[in-house]
Design a protein around this motif. Structure first.
Motif: not given
Length: 207
Positions: A16-39
């Motif tokens: 992966x490209x780091x800038x794009x991967x970081x954008x994807x993960x940060x979009x999860x961190x901004x979720x209003x539903x916080x009860x998640x995990x990323x595998x």
């Protein structure tokens, strides 16, 4: 004892490209539903790609990173992610896309209110370096005719009921389905009598 998350996000990644991967993960961190995990599954990345994935795993304690020794394709990677998932619902996200802040909240609410559907997806905004340039609109309730040319669901927008994916046997990881593993899976799910729904709101930014 740690409580299991409600939603597991499945992400297979290869160099992966780091800038794009970081954008994807940060979009999860901004979720209003916080009860998640990323595998997160490293599908045999080179050292630079592997480093980007390690950096992503450090962004949030809800990210769990696993590694494969060789590149075996997205279907294989997602099956490995699903085996390690703890959530009752399984969401998809690619390593170069971004979720709208209320994506998981809205999709979870839909499935809990509509037991006749086994998964829910959505429309998506189409992005490039200049910003939003279009809208990918999907059929609201896909039927047979919607499979004629391509998949009627945008793969990285989908939230599955865990049991639906398990009953179908997961993704077919054989090489003949590389780059179309989602199309094959949704075709098979429909053959088994299961159905999905596309929310008409764009809940993903799709690069």
């Amino acid at each position: 004892m740690n409580r299991k998350p409600l939603v597991t996000v499945l992400m297979g990644s290869y160099n992966p490209r780091w800038d794009r991967l970081r954008r994807a993960v940060e979009s999860l961190r901004r979720q209003t539903l916080e009860d998640w995990e990323l595998v997160l599954w490293d599908d045999g990345s080179c050292p630079r790609g592997a480093m980007a994935l390690e950096q992503a795993a450090c962004l949030d304690s809800r990210v769990r990173l696993y590694r494969g020794r060789e590149n075996r394709g997205l279907g294989y990677a997602l099956n490995r992610c699903a085996q390690r998932a703890q959530g009752r619902y399984l969401a998809r996200l690619d390593d170069d896309d971004a979720c709208a802040p209320r994506r998981l909240e809205k999709q979870l609410a839909f499935l809990e209110a509509h037991p006749q559907y086994q998964w829910v997806a959505s429309n998506a905004e189409l992005m490039d370096a200049g910003g939003v340039w279009g809208l990918q609109k999907m059929p609201e309730i896909p039927e047979k005719r919607d499979f004629l040319f391509n998949s009627p669901y945008l793969h990285p927008t989908v939230l599955f009921r865990r049991e639906a994916l398990a009953q179908a046997g997961g993704y077919d990881p054989s090489p003949r389905y590389r780059l179309c593993e989602d199309y094959e899976l949704f075709f098979r799910l429909h053959q088994r009598g299961m159905r999905g729904y596309n929310l008409q709101e764009p809940l993903l930014r799709y690069w």
